[in-house]
Scaffold this active site. Structure first.
Site, PDB file in Angstrom:
ATOM      1  N   GLY A  61      -9.862  -4.487   0.525  1.00 43.78           N
ATOM      2  CA  GLY A  61      -9.109  -4.500   1.770  1.00 43.78           C
ATOM      3  C   GLY A  61      -9.412  -3.309   2.653  1.00 43.78           C
ATOM      4  O   GLY A  61     -10.469  -2.681   2.545  1.00 43.78           O
ATOM      5  N   ASP A  62      -8.477  -2.969   3.501  1.00 44.50           N
ATOM      6  CA  ASP A  62      -8.704  -1.910   4.483  1.00 44.50           C
ATOM      7  C   ASP A  62      -8.461  -0.510   3.929  1.00 44.50           C
ATOM      8  O   ASP A  62      -8.977   0.475   4.475  1.00 44.50           O
ATOM      9  CB  ASP A  62      -7.799  -2.120   5.702  1.00 44.50           C
ATOM     10  CG  ASP A  62      -6.326  -1.970   5.346  1.00 44.50           C
ATOM     11  OD1 ASP A  62      -5.853  -2.728   4.473  1.00 44.50           O
ATOM     12  OD2 ASP A  62      -5.639  -1.108   5.935  1.00 44.50           O
ATOM     13  N   THR A  97       0.850  -1.185   0.000  1.00 39.30           N
ATOM     14  CA  THR A  97       0.000   0.000   0.000  1.00 39.30           C
ATOM     15  C   THR A  97       0.885   1.235   0.000  1.00 39.30           C
ATOM     16  O   THR A  97       2.053   1.158   0.387  1.00 39.30           O
ATOM     17  CB  THR A  97      -0.872   0.030   1.277  1.00 39.30           C
ATOM     18  OG1 THR A  97      -1.444  -1.253   1.495  1.00 39.30           O
ATOM     19  CG2 THR A  97      -1.974   1.055   1.183  1.00 39.30           C
ATOM     20  N   GLY A 157      -5.007  -6.530   5.109  1.00 39.20           N
ATOM     21  CA  GLY A 157      -6.199  -5.715   5.254  1.00 39.20           C
ATOM     22  C   GLY A 157      -7.327  -6.318   6.051  1.00 39.20           C
ATOM     23  O   GLY A 157      -8.049  -5.617   6.766  1.00 39.20           O
ATOM     24  N   THR A 180      -0.855   0.120   6.452  1.00 42.39           N
ATOM     25  CA  THR A 180      -0.456  -0.835   5.428  1.00 42.39           C
ATOM     26  C   THR A 180      -0.270  -2.192   6.084  1.00 42.39           C
ATOM     27  O   THR A 180       0.384  -2.303   7.116  1.00 42.39           O
ATOM     28  CB  THR A 180       0.840  -0.414   4.705  1.00 42.39           C
ATOM     29  OG1 THR A 180       1.249  -1.472   3.819  1.00 42.39           O
ATOM     30  CG2 THR A 180       1.967  -0.127   5.686  1.00 42.39           C
TER      31      THR A 180
END
Length: 339
Positions: free
Chosen positions: A235-236, A205, A259, A256
């Site tokens: 993902g997050d 990320t 996630g 990062t």
């Protein structure tokens, strides 16, 4: 007349910040994980460090000019999105089917407004689109074809999906699929087969957090997601509170890592809540969440955090994290490992 007024307003803002001694600060990350120094060539390391320095310096230059923290984090992230060295924009990992699906989010610590996009395939700069979602739509998150339709309405640049291709990421997809199939032969369970993948396939990320001359915080995150992801996995990174959060009453965070864990444990918002309600430092709050909450549960990764005084924290529980910062002293710091 409007231009003159804008110049006067900007000059006043810069002067006010200087006179009041308001600090500025910015931190960025380019992903965390199993970053083995023995497996990284000197040339690759040089390129990574130079690009991190370029990105953080680009964001810091805007802060010095009196621009907002939102402008600074967007600019820093866009530098990383345009580089094949990181899993965002150009250089994004491939889905199981061989495409790219990009996620991004941005948040304003002054107003708590936020914008996010998920699963977009044709937008050149996902973080720019996320900001437009925040400023020019009534929503917080848009996904897939709808997000692209909105991007068209906003006049943002679209590109063919293969614009994000890189040979290294494609080879990574082939290796990941081979490992998944081999794991399935032993486990007979697709979930277990993916869980057994090396961490380097599970995340990557880029992100930025900043404090501007007006005392406002902002955070931004952008990613290509997980190698060989399927079924429109998200993902997050675009989830406000998980991968991105900013609040002037506490701090700004960009995450990062794996996630799924960052979503389950609401990592970014949890760090800000600890600062806000427990009165602890960002260093204590972020290290507690990364080392004592996430790690025992099996979650790996890291965060970058900045508070309203310009303090910066960048803890991680992996082998390394690509990161850079410019603190209140104005000095550029670039690190990959514990240096």
């Amino acid at each position: 007349m409007k231009t003159l007024t804008r110049i006067i307003t900007l000059t006043a803002a810069v002067s006010w910040g200087a006179l009041a001694g308001q600090p500025i600060a910015i931190a960025i990350h380019g992903g965390a994980g199993t970053i083995n120094p023995d497996r990284m060539s000197a040339e690759t390391e040089r390129q990574v460090r130079e690009k991190l320095a370029e990105a953080v310096s680009a964001g810091h230059a805007l802060l010095e000019q009196g621009s907002s923290s939102l402008d600074a984090v967007q600019r820093a992230v866009q530098v990383l999105e345009a580089s094949p060295l990181f899993n965002a924009g150009v250089g994004a990992v491939y889905t199981y089917e061989g495409a790219h699906e990009l996620d991004a989010s941005i948040m304003d610590g002054r107003t708590l407004e936020a914008g996010a996009v998920a699963g977009v395939r044709q937008v050149k700069s996902p973080i720019e689109l996320a900001r437009r979602v925040m400023t020019d739509s009534p929503h917080v998150m848009l996904s897939g074809a709808g997000a692209v339709e909105f991007a068209l309405e906003q006049g943002l640049e679209l590109v063919p999906n293969h614009y994000f291709d890189t040979q290294g990421r494609y080879q990574g997809l082939l290796r990941a699929k081979e490992k998944i199939m081999d794991n399935q032969r032993h486990t007979k369970d697709y979930k277990a087969a993916v869980d057994r993948l090396d961490d380097r396939y599970k995340y990557g990320t880029v992100g930025a957090v900043a404090l501007d001359q007006q005392g406002n915080l902002a955070a931004a995150t952008s990613t290509g997601g997980m190698t060989a992801k399927r079924w429109g996995r998200i993902g997050d990174s675009p989830v406000i509170g998980a991968g991105t959060y900013a609040d002037n009453r506490s701090c700004a965070v960009s995450a990062t890592g794996h996630g799924e864990y960052f979503i389950r444990y609401n990592v970014a918002a949890d760090i800000c809540a600890r600062v806000k309600y427990q009165g602890v430092s960002i260093d204590t709050a972020s290290r507690t969440v990364i080392d004592e909450v996430l790690l025992p549960a099996g979650g790996t990764g890291g965060v970058i955090v900045v508070d309203t005084k310009g303090n910066i924290a960048m803890p991680y529980n992996t082998g390394g994290m690509y990161r850079a910062s410019v603190g209140t002293d104005g000095q550029v710091s670039v690190k990959i490992w514990d240096e």
